[in-house]
Design an enzyme around this catalytic site. Structure first.
Site, PDB file in Angstrom:
ATOM      1  CG  ASP A  69      -1.603   1.256   1.503  1.00 14.73           C
ATOM      2  OD1 ASP A  69      -2.347   1.695   0.607  1.00 14.73           O
ATOM      3  OD2 ASP A  69      -1.409   1.843   2.589  1.00 14.73           O
ATOM      4  CG  ASP A  71      -1.621   7.493   0.540  1.00 18.31           C
ATOM      5  OD1 ASP A  71      -0.682   8.248   0.245  1.00 18.31           O
ATOM      6  OD2 ASP A  71      -2.568   7.235  -0.229  1.00 18.31           O
TER       7      ASP A  71
END
Length: 237
Positions: A69, A71
């Site tokens: 991922d 953020d």
């Protein structure tokens, strides 16, 4: 006379009680509460792992596709999101539905994002193994993007290991990352949110939690380890 005595006694009792309440309310709290070794050593009873332990668990396995991922997992990107909220929807989350925000975020605002140290270690380890690196984000897709180049530059990823960022988007009631993890045959996926861990499991991958920084603009903070997943120590930065 008896009534006067009773009234005086009641008034005295009331004054005494009020004085006690005022005294308690005005008593300052201790400035230095202190701690002890037991409290300092206390850790949440979850499955903690280190980067070295993850690397050791992969010994003898051929190169594979691994995913991250973005953020709060590899980038502390709150500055861009904070600016987006202040610019497009002060006091609300509506900016996340605004294409103008995503155009800004995906085309330059990550210059204000800080690479996380744990991500440097993880990516370097996987590059050394010869693994293929994928980034799968819940950000909305835009016509152009500079996120892929930013990540490649920040983490010194060779072209042979790097793949373009996948913008899975966000759809209510759907874990949009799952299909991408399956399609790219990702075997290990790192993320900070519950959705990251569940997407990995639904795709048959090993989901490993990275801690979200306490000062992230993305609140509330998730309960790391609550799903029984591995959680990387000292991964909040």
């Amino acid at each position: 006379m008896r009534k006067l005595t009773l009234a005086f006694a009641a008034a005295s009792l009331l004054f005494t009680l009020n004085s006690a309440v005022v005294a308690r309310a005005s008593t300052p709290q201790p400035l230095w509460v202190g701690t002890n070794v037991a409290q300092l050593a206390e850790q949440a009873p979850i499955h903690w792992v280190s980067v070295a332990q993850i690397e050791n668990s992969l010994l003898g396995r051929p190169p594979m596709a691994v995913g991250f991922d973005i953020d709060d997992t590899v980038l502390f990107s709150s500055p861009g999101f904070w600016r987006g909220q202040k610019t497009f929807s002060p006091g609300s989350e509506d900016y996340l539905k605004n294409p103008q925000f995503w155009e800004k975020m995906n085309n330059g605002w990550d210059e204000f994002s800080m690479p996380k140290e744990v991500a440097r270690q993880l990516i370097a380890m996987h590059v050394k193994r010869g693994d293929s690196i994928w980034f799968v984000t819940g950000r909305s897709q835009t016509k152009t993007e500079t996120v892929s180049k930013t990540l490649q530059d920040d983490f010194l990823i060779p072209a042979a290991n790097m793949n373009p960022v996948i913008f899975a988007g966000d759809k209510p009631g759907q874990n949009t990352k799952t299909q991408w993890l399956q399609a790219k045959q990702i075997k290990v996926f790192y993320g900070d949110s519950d959705n990251d861990i569940t997407a990995a499991r639904e795709a048959g991958a090993r989901g490993i939690r990275v801690l979200r920084a306490a000062n992230s603009s993305y609140k509330p903070l998730p309960m790391a380890g609550a799903l029984g997943e591995e959680v990387i120590v000292n991964s909040e930065y």
